[in-house]
Design a protein around this motif. Structure first.
Motif, mmCIF file in Angstrom:
data_model
loop_
_atom_site.group_PDB
_atom_site.id
_atom_site.type_symbol
_atom_site.label_atom_id
_atom_site.label_comp_id
_atom_site.label_asym_id
_atom_site.label_seq_id
_atom_site.Cartn_x
_atom_site.Cartn_y
_atom_site.Cartn_z
ATOM 1 N N GLU A 128 -25.035 16.312 45.106
ATOM 2 C CA GLU A 128 -24.885 15.028 45.781
ATOM 3 C C GLU A 128 -24.230 15.194 47.143
ATOM 4 O OE1 GLU A 128 -22.724 12.407 43.298
ATOM 5 O OE2 GLU A 128 -24.129 12.539 41.609
ATOM 6 N N THR A 129 -24.616 14.319 48.074
ATOM 7 C CA THR A 129 -24.019 14.292 49.416
ATOM 8 C C THR A 129 -22.972 13.184 49.457
ATOM 9 O OG1 THR A 129 -26.061 15.105 50.431
ATOM 10 C CG2 THR A 129 -24.489 13.960 51.873
ATOM 11 N N TRP A 130 -21.851 13.457 50.120
ATOM 12 C CA TRP A 130 -20.751 12.473 50.150
ATOM 13 C C TRP A 130 -20.195 12.373 51.557
ATOM 14 C CZ3 TRP A 130 -15.653 12.823 51.563
ATOM 15 C CH2 TRP A 130 -14.827 11.725 51.219
ATOM 16 N N THR A 131 -19.861 11.131 51.973
ATOM 17 C CA THR A 131 -19.167 10.894 53.243
ATOM 18 C C THR A 131 -18.038 9.914 52.976
ATOM 19 O OG1 THR A 131 -20.660 9.087 53.837
ATOM 20 C CG2 THR A 131 -21.218 11.267 54.668
ATOM 21 N N GLY A 132 -16.927 10.042 53.727
ATOM 22 C CA GLY A 132 -15.799 9.130 53.578
ATOM 23 C C GLY A 132 -14.599 9.635 54.320
ATOM 24 N N VAL A 133 -13.475 8.944 54.095
ATOM 25 C CA VAL A 133 -12.200 9.276 54.745
ATOM 26 C C VAL A 133 -11.248 9.787 53.678
ATOM 27 C CG1 VAL A 133 -10.269 8.404 56.096
ATOM 28 C CG2 VAL A 133 -12.581 7.535 56.517
ATOM 29 N N GLU A 134 -10.633 10.941 53.962
ATOM 30 C CA GLU A 134 -9.701 11.553 53.033
ATOM 31 C C GLU A 134 -8.548 12.182 53.806
ATOM 32 O OE1 GLU A 134 -12.594 12.972 49.354
ATOM 33 O OE2 GLU A 134 -11.997 14.407 50.903
ATOM 34 N N HIS A 135 -7.451 12.399 53.040
ATOM 35 C CA HIS A 135 -6.300 13.124 53.602
ATOM 36 C C HIS A 135 -6.481 14.611 53.337
ATOM 37 C CE1 HIS A 135 -3.536 9.956 54.940
ATOM 38 N NE2 HIS A 135 -4.048 9.222 53.947
ATOM 39 N N GLY A 136 -6.335 15.370 54.422
ATOM 40 C CA GLY A 136 -6.435 16.824 54.286
ATOM 41 C C GLY A 136 -5.272 17.501 54.976
ATOM 42 N N TYR A 137 -5.466 18.765 55.255
ATOM 43 C CA TYR A 137 -4.374 19.524 55.860
ATOM 44 C C TYR A 137 -4.092 19.020 57.274
ATOM 45 C CZ TYR A 137 -6.934 22.246 59.339
ATOM 46 O OH TYR A 137 -7.643 22.626 60.450
#
Length: 538
Positions: A128-137
């Motif tokens: 599956e392909t996914w797009t969004g906003v996340e917290h990373g380094y």
């Protein structure tokens, strides 16, 4: 002593209030539109950046270098430097490549290579392909994860590309100056329009404030509906714009009369001629449903433009009837006064004869007077048994004698006593007006003949009044017009003339009778009054 400052509350003018309210509404509308525009712009920018990171991730996922490296024993040797070079060249925050076990094979932070991501990669490893906003380094980022397939369409890893969310916000903020500029321009143009509208409205209301307009309207309504006369106003197109209660009653207007012309309201030709006229008119007579209306027409000018007309209506029906009855009573009184004067002269004559010793001559003179006076009175009393009608006819005969007109009551005359009250009133009106016209037409040394006769009996009986005079007659061309309101067989001089024959016609038609004039030989007016009251057209 403490002095208090008194603040005088000054009421804002209408144009200032309109300007303020328009500006409040305009600023509110512009602000709302600007907010919606900004939100829509942010959504569009965010969608553009999502498309960018997704496109970049898909592009990296289909590169042969990535696919071949992921199938080697140590993909990080190839992918780590390659991905970092690509990231620096494209300006993305990070480009991370992981194998089928979710182990990072490239990352901007070398210490993160060989470790698992903090987030569960199960979905993307499932294809599956996914797009969004996340917290990373690097903080809050907008990311896209795309699986990497080999030639057998098996997932051998995935690519994650991210960009800082702050860049999306900065890109959206970049559109704010344009939005603010357009909003300020709209507010400025609206302010100019609101000011112009307020000034124009003030000019249209002649500078009057709402409370003054309300006071004027209340005063106008109170004035129009308090006066007893009818007032009806028509605009320049002939449509009714106002009509007080007396006018509605006099003209029999329907409730929905505003905005309609007299023709559309069903008014007759006479009423239309009076209301549709554009010239001033005084003492215009109108016969409306049995009512005698005296109208005054006044054109209205508003700033040198045609503003229509205002017509006042006065009901003269009862006044005219009472005037005719008063004229009849005055005629009887004048006749009695003349008879008293004549009786006094004759008594003086007899007294003189007696003083001179002419007793035989005095006796003979009294005998002649007794036969002459009793004969005329007896003739009228025998033919007309209704005492009120007989008194009026006797008074008219005396009046005719004073004016030098020979009066003759036809031998065919016959009238029973105790006539109905309404029939007697109409008969007195007809008799009074027709005999007065006959005496005026005959003049001194002329003659007139009166016949009053009842035909038939009971409720089907009809009274006939026929008056013949030796006057010059009525022109046959206008014979049908002499019964119209305002027409007269005499010279008109003043208000109220030309009503007599119109009243006669109205009385006859109201009872279902007729009235006519014959001009072939002597002028003959003939009126028929049914005993039973029948409402006829007026």
């Amino acid at each position: 002593m403490t002095r208090r400052r008194r603040h005088v509350h000054r009421e804002l003018s209408l144009d200032h209030r309109l300007f303020r309210w328009n500006m409040v509404l305009l600023i509110g509308a512009v602000t709302l539109v600007s907010l919606l525009w900004g939100v829509n712009q942010y959504v569009e920018v965010r969608q553009q950046y999502e498309d960018r990171v997704l496109t970049m991730a898909e592009s990296v996922a289909v590169m042969e270098t990535v696919q071949e490296a992921l199938e080697t024993e140590d993909p990080s040797q190839i992918l780590a430097p390659w991905a970092e070079t690509l990231r620096e060249a494209t300006g993305y925050e990070y480009i991370m490549i992981a194998d089928s076990d979710g182990i990072r094979q490239s990352h901007p932070d070398p210490a993160a290579i060989g470790q698992r991501p903090d987030l569960d990669p199960a979905a993307v490893l499932a294809g599956e392909t996914w797009t969004g906003v996340e917290h990373g380094y690097a903080g809050l980022t907008m990311r896209a994860r795309v699986p990497v397939f080999n030639e057998s369409e098996e997932v051998i890893g995935f690519v994650s590309v991210g960009i800082l969310a702050s860049e999306v916000q900065l890109a959206s903020i970049g559109e704010l100056p344009l939005i603010a500029g357009v909003a300020l321009l709209a507010v400025g143009m609206g302010a100019v329009g609101a000011r112009s509208l307020a000034r124009r409205l003030r000019a249209e209301t002649h500078g009057l404030e709402p409370r003054e307009i309300t006071a004027l309207l209340d005063g106008r309504e109170a004035l129009l509906y308090a006066i007893g006369e009818g007032v009806i106003g028509l605009d320049h197109a002939g449509r009714v714009v106002l009509a007080n209660a007396p006018a509605q009653q006099l003209l029999r207007l329907p409730e929905e009369h505003l905005g309609q012309t007299p023709a559309e309201l069903g008014l007759g030709p006479e009423a239309q001629a009076v209301l549709n006229g554009t010239e001033p008119g005084e003492h215009l007579l109108l016969n409306q449903d049995g009512l005698i209306l005296v109208c005054t027409r006044r054109p209205v000018r508003v700033r040198d433009r045609d503003g229509g007309v205002v017509v006042t209506l006065r009901d003269r029906t009862e006044l005219t009837r009472l005037s005719d009855q008063l004229d009849g009573a005055r005629t009887v009184t004048d006749g009695l006064r003349a008879q008293r004067h004549e009786f006094a002269n004759r008594i003086h004559t007899v007294a003189g004869m007696l003083e001179l010793g002419a007793v035989d001559e005095a006796q003979e003179y009294l005998s002649e007077l007794s036969l002459a006076t009793s004969g005329a009175d007896a003739e009228i009393a025998a033919s007309l048994q209704d005492m009120t009608v007989a008194a009026l006819v006797l008074a008219k005969s005396v009046q005719a004698a004073e004016r030098g007109v020979h009066f003759h009551l036809s031998a065919l005359s016959h009238l029973p006593k105790d006539l109905p009250h309404d029939l007697r009133d109409d008969l007195l009106l007809v008799l009074g007006n027709l005999t007065d016209n006959a005496m005026d037409a005959a003049g001194p040394d002329g003659w007139m003949e009166l016949m009053v006769r009842q035909h038939g009996g009971g409720e089907n009986a009809v009274l006939e009044v026929r008056v013949i005079d030796s006057g010059p007659g009525v022109d046959s061309a206008i014979a049908d017009e002499v019964f119209s309101m305002g027409s007269s067989t005499k010279d008109l001089s003043g208000e109220g003339r030309g009503l007599g024959l119109a009243l006669v016609r109205q009385a006859c038609l109201r009872r279902g009778g007729t009235v006519s004039v014959d001009t072939e030989d002597a002028t003959t007016f003939c009126a028929y009054l049914p005993v039973r009251h029948k409402v006829g057209p007026s």
